[in-house]
Design an enzyme around this catalytic site. Structure first.
Site, PDB file in Angstrom:
ATOM      1  N   SER A 127       0.827  -1.204   0.000  1.00 61.89           N
ATOM      2  CA  SER A 127       0.000   0.000   0.000  1.00 61.89           C
ATOM      3  C   SER A 127       0.863   1.256   0.000  1.00 61.89           C
ATOM      4  O   SER A 127       1.963   1.270   0.567  1.00 61.89           O
ATOM      5  CB  SER A 127      -0.876  -0.029   1.256  1.00 61.89           C
ATOM      6  OG  SER A 127      -1.441   1.229   1.486  1.00 61.89           O
ATOM      7  N   TYR A 152      -1.973  -1.293  10.860  1.00 61.86           N
ATOM      8  CA  TYR A 152      -2.216  -1.849   9.518  1.00 61.86           C
ATOM      9  C   TYR A 152      -1.089  -1.441   8.573  1.00 61.86           C
ATOM     10  O   TYR A 152      -0.490  -2.268   7.885  1.00 61.86           O
ATOM     11  CB  TYR A 152      -3.569  -1.355   8.965  1.00 61.86           C
ATOM     12  CG  TYR A 152      -3.650  -1.427   7.460  1.00 61.86           C
ATOM     13  CD1 TYR A 152      -3.900  -2.637   6.820  1.00 61.86           C
ATOM     14  CD2 TYR A 152      -3.429  -0.295   6.668  1.00 61.86           C
ATOM     15  CE1 TYR A 152      -3.930  -2.702   5.430  1.00 61.86           C
ATOM     16  CE2 TYR A 152      -3.452  -0.361   5.288  1.00 61.86           C
ATOM     17  CZ  TYR A 152      -3.709  -1.560   4.679  1.00 61.86           C
ATOM     18  OH  TYR A 152      -3.717  -1.635   3.310  1.00 61.86           O
ATOM     19  N   LYS A 156       2.127  -3.672   6.535  1.00 62.26           N
ATOM     20  CA  LYS A 156       2.515  -3.654   5.113  1.00 62.26           C
ATOM     21  C   LYS A 156       4.015  -3.395   4.984  1.00 62.26           C
ATOM     22  O   LYS A 156       4.718  -4.028   4.196  1.00 62.26           O
ATOM     23  CB  LYS A 156       1.714  -2.588   4.349  1.00 62.26           C
ATOM     24  CG  LYS A 156       0.246  -2.924   4.184  1.00 62.26           C
ATOM     25  CD  LYS A 156       0.037  -4.157   3.312  1.00 62.26           C
ATOM     26  CE  LYS A 156      -1.390  -4.636   3.281  1.00 62.26           C
ATOM     27  NZ  LYS A 156      -1.576  -5.963   2.685  1.00 62.26           N
TER      28      LYS A 156
HETATM   29  C1  UD1 Z   1      -6.560   3.923   3.808  1.00 61.84           C
HETATM   30  C2  UD1 Z   1      -5.100   3.602   3.897  1.00 61.84           C
HETATM   31  C3  UD1 Z   1      -4.662   2.732   2.752  1.00 61.84           C
HETATM   32  C4  UD1 Z   1      -5.479   1.489   2.743  1.00 61.84           C
HETATM   33  C5  UD1 Z   1      -6.936   1.840   2.643  1.00 61.84           C
HETATM   34  C6  UD1 Z   1      -7.708   0.542   2.749  1.00 61.84           C
HETATM   35  C7  UD1 Z   1      -3.629   5.222   4.938  1.00 61.84           C
HETATM   36  C8  UD1 Z   1      -2.917   6.515   4.790  1.00 61.84           C
HETATM   37  N1  UD1 Z   1      -4.334   4.843   3.884  1.00 61.84           N
HETATM   38  O1  UD1 Z   1      -6.692   4.789   2.708  1.00 61.84           O
HETATM   39  O2  UD1 Z   1      -3.327   2.383   2.880  1.00 61.84           O
HETATM   40  O3  UD1 Z   1      -5.088   0.664   1.690  1.00 61.84           O
HETATM   41  O4  UD1 Z   1      -7.303   2.744   3.701  1.00 61.84           O
HETATM   42  O5  UD1 Z   1      -8.750   0.546   3.590  1.00 61.84           O
HETATM   43  O6  UD1 Z   1      -3.543   4.563   5.938  1.00 61.84           O
HETATM   44  N2  UD1 Z   1     -13.232  10.233   3.820  1.00 61.84           N
HETATM   45  C9  UD1 Z   1     -14.229  11.127   4.213  1.00 61.84           C
HETATM   46  N3  UD1 Z   1     -15.369  10.609   4.731  1.00 61.84           N
HETATM   47  C10 UD1 Z   1     -15.595   9.262   4.893  1.00 61.84           C
HETATM   48  C11 UD1 Z   1     -14.565   8.366   4.479  1.00 61.84           C
HETATM   49  C12 UD1 Z   1     -13.394   8.886   3.950  1.00 61.84           C
HETATM   50  O7  UD1 Z   1     -14.081  12.347   4.090  1.00 61.84           O
HETATM   51  O8  UD1 Z   1     -16.648   8.863   5.399  1.00 61.84           O
HETATM   52  C13 UD1 Z   1     -11.995  10.768   3.236  1.00 61.84           C
HETATM   53  C14 UD1 Z   1     -10.765  10.466   4.078  1.00 61.84           C
HETATM   54  O9  UD1 Z   1     -10.566  11.444   5.058  1.00 61.84           O
HETATM   55  C15 UD1 Z   1      -9.680  10.467   2.997  1.00 61.84           C
HETATM   56  C16 UD1 Z   1     -10.393   9.974   1.740  1.00 61.84           C
HETATM   57  O10 UD1 Z   1     -11.784  10.148   1.995  1.00 61.84           O
HETATM   58  O11 UD1 Z   1      -9.245  11.776   2.784  1.00 61.84           O
HETATM   59  C17 UD1 Z   1     -10.119   8.529   1.431  1.00 61.84           C
HETATM   60  O12 UD1 Z   1     -10.346   7.752   2.595  1.00 61.84           O
HETATM   61  P1  UD1 Z   1     -10.363   6.159   2.568  1.00 61.84           P
HETATM   62  O13 UD1 Z   1     -11.211   5.665   1.459  1.00 61.84           O
HETATM   63  O14 UD1 Z   1     -10.687   5.672   3.937  1.00 61.84           O
HETATM   64  O15 UD1 Z   1      -8.870   5.752   2.169  1.00 61.84           O
HETATM   65  P2  UD1 Z   1      -7.463   6.158   2.809  1.00 61.84           P
HETATM   66  O16 UD1 Z   1      -7.605   6.570   4.221  1.00 61.84           O
HETATM   67  O17 UD1 Z   1      -6.816   7.091   1.856  1.00 61.84           O
END
Ligand code: UD1
Length: 344
Positions: A127, A152, A156
């Protein structure tokens, strides 16, 4: 004789999409999965798409004994694609030992058996989390690996090191480590897709569930980041494009084209998209409007990251090709299908 590939975690989200792409390319696929976050219905979906039902064994790869008996019962395996792992960042903070136990033991047991049985090729599911918040964007594979922000993420990083150490030790293991950015979307036709058990944390499943009315609104975590619209930026990659990167990695390994025992590739589009941009693109693709409000920053989130995928473009002869709107439409189609079937 078709080449035989073991896909651990092959009934999961990325694993099932990869199984489809491998089968479509003529590989013989055997899935090993403990079904802790999936079910055997996925095998039927794979069969409907490809016309071929993959081999399947329900197995907990954390059991050294069960892993040994699984691999010793197989004949002439060409490669293993290792997906099987826990993947919730939030859960890993609450249950770090479960994450270390599961993600490290399963990899160790799988490599142990590969070495014992003379299986030469490994593709490992890593990742972009290993980069933390990079100082320079886009990130290349040479960007420094940073202290992980969650157990997590740390699993990785440690798994990558285990693979590296085994190679250095002189074992004849050849590996490709793929560092995924943010996989989204589903196979067109909605026969397989992303179905996390319990409440999802990832952005697209939360958006689609809000769109069908399961949640009242989407909480956008933070609008005061140092980005043009204040929300976090990620590199969202279509899951079938990502699955094709695994096939390209297998091709490279089995044809002996790899230049190093361990090769690492970023698998992303090269384009950074903010949360608000993704939301707007979803509304356009699905022709719906989503209720949302801004909430506090989510602990552990990084501000922005996107890939420089040029090494994978060149060495794996791979490129992300599906556009964002098409990808989001496939996520919507899958969600509507799940709702119709009463799964959501
Ligand atoms: C995270 C992990 C990534 C992992 C993935 C799998 C980190 C930095 N990244 O990705 O390695 O493979 O999860 O589960 O640890 N968001 C909102 N509202 C929500 C959900 C998400 O605003 O309800 C935003 C988050 O703040 C983020 C973006 O959407 O900015 C993406 O979030 P998400 O889909 O959870 O992925 P990552 O956190 O980038």
């Amino acid at each position: 004789m078709p080449r035989k590939i073991v896909v651990t975690g092959g009934t999961g989200y990325i694993g099932s999409h990869t199984a489809v792409e491998l089968i479509n390319r003529g590989f013989n696929v055997i899935i090993a999965d403990d079904l802790s976050n999936s079910d055997t219905g996925v095998l039927e979906g794979i069969e409907k798409i490809t016309g071929i039902k993959p081999g399947f064994k329900k197995i907990d790869l954390c059991s050294k004994k069960d892993t040994a008996s699984f691999f010793s019962g197989l004949d002439r395996i060409d490669a293993v694609v290792h997906f099987a792992a826990f993947k919730s960042v939030a859960e890993s903070v609450e249950k770090p030992l479960d994450y270390y136990r599961n993600n490290l033991n399963s990899l160790i047991n799988v490599i142990d058996q590969m070495v014992l049985q003379g299986i030469p090729n490994l593709v490992f599911s890593s990742s972009c989390t290993v980069y933390g918040q990079p100082d320079i964007l886009p990130v290349t594979e040479k960007s420094p690996v940073k202290k992980a922000l969650s157990p997590y993420g740390n699993t990785k990083r440690v798994c990558e090191e285990i693979i590296e150490d085994v190679s250095v030790s002189g074992e004849s293991l050849k590996s490709v480590v793929l560092r995924y950015f943010n996989p989204i979307g589903n196979h067109p036709g909605a026969l397989i897709g992303e179905l996390p058990r319990g409440k999802p944390n990832n952005l697209v499943p939360v958006i689609t569930r809000t769109a069908i009315g399961k949640y009242d609104e989407l909480k956008v975590f933070g609008n005061d980041y140092g980005t043009p619209d204040g929300t976090c930026i990620r590199d969202y990659i279509n899951v079938t494009d990502l699955a094709r990167a695994h096939v390209a990695a297998i091709d490279r390994l089995v044809s002996g084209k790899n230049e190093n025992c361990v090769e690492v590739y970023n698998v992303g589009t090269g384009k950074g998209i903010s949360v608000l941009e993704l939301l707007k693109a979803f509304e356009k693709a699905a022709k719906v409007s989503i209720n949302y409000s801004f909430a506090d920053r989510r602990p552990g989130d990084i501000e922005k990251i996107w890939a420089d995928p040029s090494l994978a473009n060149k060495k794996l002869n791979w490129k992300a090709t599906t556009n964002l709107e098409e990808t989001l439409a496939s996520a919507w189609e899958w969600t509507l299908n799940c709702r119709e079937k009463g799964i959501l």
